[in-house]
Design an enzyme around this catalytic site. Structure first.
Site, PDB file in Angstrom:
ATOM      1  N   ASP A 118       0.884  -1.170   0.000  1.00  0.00           N
ATOM      2  CA  ASP A 118       0.000   0.000   0.000  1.00  0.00           C
ATOM      3  C   ASP A 118       0.922   1.220   0.000  1.00  0.00           C
ATOM      4  O   ASP A 118       2.142   1.094   0.148  1.00  0.00           O
ATOM      5  CB  ASP A 118      -0.875  -0.016   1.275  1.00  0.00           C
ATOM      6  CG  ASP A 118      -1.792   1.201   1.379  1.00  0.00           C
ATOM      7  OD1 ASP A 118      -2.374   1.597   0.354  1.00  0.00           O
ATOM      8  OD2 ASP A 118      -1.927   1.767   2.482  1.00  0.00           O
ATOM      9  N   SER A 119       0.303   2.403  -0.105  1.00  0.00           N
ATOM     10  CA  SER A 119       1.109   3.620  -0.023  1.00  0.00           C
ATOM     11  C   SER A 119       1.601   3.844   1.416  1.00  0.00           C
ATOM     12  O   SER A 119       2.545   4.591   1.626  1.00  0.00           O
ATOM     13  CB  SER A 119       0.267   4.818  -0.463  1.00  0.00           C
ATOM     14  OG  SER A 119      -0.891   4.898   0.343  1.00  0.00           O
ATOM     15  N   CYS A 170      -4.346  -1.556  -1.811  1.00  0.00           N
ATOM     16  CA  CYS A 170      -4.581  -0.122  -1.967  1.00  0.00           C
ATOM     17  C   CYS A 170      -5.582   0.039  -3.106  1.00  0.00           C
ATOM     18  O   CYS A 170      -5.380  -0.511  -4.198  1.00  0.00           O
ATOM     19  CB  CYS A 170      -3.259   0.562  -2.323  1.00  0.00           C
ATOM     20  SG  CYS A 170      -3.432   2.283  -2.818  1.00  0.00           S
ATOM     21  N   HIS A 219      -7.170   2.683   4.076  1.00  0.00           N
ATOM     22  CA  HIS A 219      -6.912   3.424   5.323  1.00  0.00           C
ATOM     23  C   HIS A 219      -8.195   3.569   6.157  1.00  0.00           C
ATOM     24  O   HIS A 219      -8.128   3.733   7.375  1.00  0.00           O
ATOM     25  CB  HIS A 219      -6.393   4.834   5.026  1.00  0.00           C
ATOM     26  CG  HIS A 219      -4.934   4.912   4.673  1.00  0.00           C
ATOM     27  ND1 HIS A 219      -4.426   4.407   3.501  1.00  0.00           N
ATOM     28  CD2 HIS A 219      -3.877   5.443   5.350  1.00  0.00           C
ATOM     29  CE1 HIS A 219      -3.109   4.640   3.467  1.00  0.00           C
ATOM     30  NE2 HIS A 219      -2.760   5.265   4.582  1.00  0.00           N
ATOM     31  N   GLU A 252      -2.938   8.529   8.152  1.00  0.00           N
ATOM     32  CA  GLU A 252      -1.524   8.153   8.110  1.00  0.00           C
ATOM     33  C   GLU A 252      -0.740   8.858   9.218  1.00  0.00           C
ATOM     34  O   GLU A 252       0.202   8.319   9.776  1.00  0.00           O
ATOM     35  CB  GLU A 252      -0.953   8.501   6.723  1.00  0.00           C
ATOM     36  CG  GLU A 252       0.414   7.955   6.440  1.00  0.00           C
ATOM     37  CD  GLU A 252       0.468   6.432   6.233  1.00  0.00           C
ATOM     38  OE1 GLU A 252      -0.526   5.834   5.809  1.00  0.00           O
ATOM     39  OE2 GLU A 252       1.537   5.860   6.517  1.00  0.00           O
ATOM     40  N   TYR A 283      -0.944   8.313  -2.570  1.00  0.00           N
ATOM     41  CA  TYR A 283      -1.079   7.913  -3.977  1.00  0.00           C
ATOM     42  C   TYR A 283      -2.269   8.633  -4.619  1.00  0.00           C
ATOM     43  O   TYR A 283      -2.266   8.900  -5.813  1.00  0.00           O
ATOM     44  CB  TYR A 283      -1.332   6.404  -4.071  1.00  0.00           C
ATOM     45  CG  TYR A 283      -0.099   5.518  -4.058  1.00  0.00           C
ATOM     46  CD1 TYR A 283       1.167   6.020  -3.781  1.00  0.00           C
ATOM     47  CD2 TYR A 283      -0.229   4.156  -4.328  1.00  0.00           C
ATOM     48  CE1 TYR A 283       2.274   5.180  -3.775  1.00  0.00           C
ATOM     49  CE2 TYR A 283       0.877   3.313  -4.331  1.00  0.00           C
ATOM     50  CZ  TYR A 283       2.125   3.827  -4.051  1.00  0.00           C
ATOM     51  OH  TYR A 283       3.211   2.988  -4.044  1.00  0.00           O
ATOM     52  N   CYS A 335     -10.980   2.811   0.365  1.00  0.00           N
ATOM     53  CA  CYS A 335      -9.583   3.143   0.650  1.00  0.00           C
ATOM     54  C   CYS A 335      -9.221   2.291   1.855  1.00  0.00           C
ATOM     55  O   CYS A 335      -9.971   2.252   2.840  1.00  0.00           O
ATOM     56  CB  CYS A 335      -9.434   4.626   0.970  1.00  0.00           C
ATOM     57  SG  CYS A 335      -7.772   5.058   1.555  1.00  0.00           S
TER      58      CYS A 335
END
Ligand code: DGL
Length: 270
Positions: A12-13, A75, A190, A156, A44, A188
């Site tokens: 993932d990013s 992701c 996240h 993040e 991203y 997403c």
């Protein structure tokens, strides 16, 4: 010929893919994972498709070089714009999975869903990857997509479960685009980390779907089908790589892997 002892590569990013890694290990505790968080290029969601494809291609080569039997693109943004490239690099030898298809297939169990809202990064929403797939499989469902670009960087940074994050989340969820939805896809990886805040906004009036469980099931299905499920325990010998070390990644990684994973910095672009 792949071996069942080989690890599963997941990327993932940043930390979002850990939600998928966690679900994979919950269902397949014997597996060993190699995780790559491309924190140097995060988010991203604001990058061009071309840039994301080149990041994903380098990471996929890295994971294959580490002997992975499967590469999981954990992701949505990368799944929407770069899964074709990843699949091509994996070829016939290495299995691959993205996070969009399993979620759309999983909607079949939710046929009472009529109006689907989708929240994700700007890049994911710009591709309309979910709407295109949903329209193909469930022509009666209505879907509306909303870009929520502040959320991934906020998460993040470890910035959630507080008043300000709830205000930002409420401000996105109250947009007209999502007005009549009965189901919300967290497009997403996240976003499962702010699932409690999203539920708090909807007070159980809207069904929330995150990709982790559906993706882990799809990974298990592929490995089982190919006879590649690990039978002996890997003793949690997982590896975690970051393209740029961040302490917030380390803190969030501990939510999922309390044993404090050893993080290694790995700049594939140096
Ligand atoms: N976790 C990623 C996703 O699922 C994206 C976050 C980012 O913008 O880097 O789309």
């Amino acid at each position: 010929m792949q071996s069942r002892n080989a690890p599963i590569g997941i990327f993932d990013s940043g930390i979002g893919g850990l939600t998928v890694a966690n679900a994979i290990l919950e269902r397949m505790p014997n597996e060993r994972i190699i995780y790559f968080g491309d924190t140097a290029h995060l988010p991203y969601g604001d990058k061009s498709a071309k840039a994301i494809q080149s990041y994903c291609s380098a990471i996929t080569h890295f994971l294959i070089g580490k002997g992975c039997k499967m590469v999981v693109v954990a992701c949505n943004t990368a799944s929407a714009v770069a899964f074709k490239e990843v699949k091509k690099i994996c070829g016939k030898e290495v299995l691959s999975e993205n996070v969009i298809d399993p979620v759309v297939s999983h909607l079949a169990d939710k046929m009472e869903s009529k109006q689907i809202g989708i929240i994700g990064t700007k890049r994911t929403v710009s591709t309309r990857a979910y709407t295109k797939r949903i329209q193909k499989v469930y022509p009666d469902m209505i879907s509306s997509e909303l870009a929520t670009p502040l959320l991934a960087p906020m998460i993040e940074e470890g910035f959630f479960n507080n008043k300000i994050s709830q205000t930002i989340i409420n401000s996105y969820l109250s947009r007209k685009t999502l007005e009549h939805i009965d189901t919300l896809i967290l497009a997403c990886t996240h976003y499962p980390l702010i699932q409690a805040e999203i539920r708090n906004y909807y007070q159980d009036k809207v069904r929330i779907i995150d990709s982790a469980g559906a993706v882990a099931d799809a990974v298990k299905e592929q490995l089982t089908h190919k006879g590649l499920l690990q039978e002996a325990t890997s003793k949690g010998n997982h590896e975690f790589y970051l393209s740029d070390f961040t302490s917030s990644f380390e803190e969030t990684a501990r939510i999922f892997f309390p044993g404090q994973p050893k993080l290694k910095e790995m700049n594939l672009w140096a």
